[in-house]
Enzyme design. Structure first.
Site, PDB file in Angstrom:
ATOM      1  N   GLU A   1      10.239 -12.902   7.201  1.00 33.21           N
ATOM      2  CA  GLU A   1       9.954 -13.782   8.335  1.00 33.21           C
ATOM      3  C   GLU A   1       9.688 -15.201   7.860  1.00 33.21           C
ATOM      4  O   GLU A   1       9.916 -16.165   8.561  1.00 33.21           O
ATOM      5  CB  GLU A   1       8.705 -13.303   9.103  1.00 33.21           C
ATOM      6  CG  GLU A   1       8.666 -11.848   9.494  1.00 33.21           C
ATOM      7  CD  GLU A   1       8.194 -10.933   8.367  1.00 33.21           C
ATOM      8  OE1 GLU A   1       7.018 -10.956   7.984  1.00 33.21           O
ATOM      9  OE2 GLU A   1       9.035 -10.171   7.869  1.00 33.21           O
TER      10      GLU A   1
ATOM     11  N   ARG B   1       0.812  -1.211   0.000  1.00 33.53           N
ATOM     12  CA  ARG B   1       0.000   0.000   0.000  1.00 33.53           C
ATOM     13  C   ARG B   1       0.846   1.262   0.000  1.00 33.53           C
ATOM     14  O   ARG B   1       0.318   2.351  -0.101  1.00 33.53           O
ATOM     15  CB  ARG B   1      -0.950  -0.054   1.185  1.00 33.53           C
ATOM     16  CG  ARG B   1      -1.973  -1.177   0.988  1.00 33.53           C
ATOM     17  CD  ARG B   1      -2.582  -1.585   2.267  1.00 33.53           C
ATOM     18  NE  ARG B   1      -1.528  -1.923   3.210  1.00 33.53           N
ATOM     19  CZ  ARG B   1      -1.684  -2.711   4.233  1.00 33.53           C
ATOM     20  NH1 ARG B   1      -2.820  -3.266   4.468  1.00 33.53           N
ATOM     21  NH2 ARG B   1      -0.691  -2.956   5.046  1.00 33.53           N
TER      22      ARG B   1
END
Length: 181
Positions: free
Chosen positions: A105, A68
């Site tokens: 991650e 975004r």
């Protein structure tokens, strides 16, 4: 900074527990994007910060089309009367590119920028909606360094403080509008 404006933006951030996986509290900016007055206030606050902080900026750079940050960077660049530079997932930009691989991650990812996106010495602010672990932002900074641009600041709407993403940025100036633990 306007406390009323900051509250208007904060009120449009919606928490979603257990998304995308159990244990994660997702901060959704969709309500902010749906509210033209709140979104305008967001851009106003970011513009005010940059105008006060930096007398000269050549470009705003934004990360990844699926992020975004691309929704915030172009209107901010437009307001400042400067250009916007794309940083994308590998394989999405035509022509010669510079790319970098970095750890997430849950695996690895690659970002790239067109080799002629910025000139050596140009001043860039990297914008995204959120800083979590800092891996993507750090990779974007490294791409700018490879092109010999000067990263003035990494600027985000939301910082997730518990994830310590700013540690990866080391000496690069960083600013977040909203912080959450």
């Amino acid at each position: 900074m306007s406390e009323e404006g900051l509250r208007r933006v904060r009120d449009r951030i919606r928490p979603f527990p257990d998304f995308p996986v159990p244990g994660v509290l997702f901060r959704d900016i969709s309500p902010l994007l749906k509210d033209p007055a709140a979104f305008r206030t967001l851009i106003d606050l970011l513009e005010d910060h940059l105008r006060v902080s930096f007398p000269k900026i050549d470009f705003i750079a934004g990360e990844r089309l699926d992020s975004r940050g691309f929704l915030i960077g172009p209107p901010l660049a437009q307001r400042l009367g400067i250009g916007f530079v794309l940083i994308r997932k590998k394989g999405k930009l035509p022509g010669p590119t510079e790319s970098i691989s970095y750890a997430l991650e849950y695996g690895k990812a690659e970002l790239e920028i067109q080799s002629d996106a910025v000139e050596p010495g140009q001043k860039v602010v990297i914008v995204d909606d959120l800083l979590a672990t800092g891996g993507t932002m750090c990779a974007a900074c490294e791409l700018m360094k490879r092109l010999k641009a000067e990263v003035l600041e990494c600027l985000v709407v939301i910082e997730l403080k518990l994830l310590n993403g700013t540690e990866k940025l080391k000496s690069i100036p960083f600013y977040s509008l909203l912080q959450y633990d």
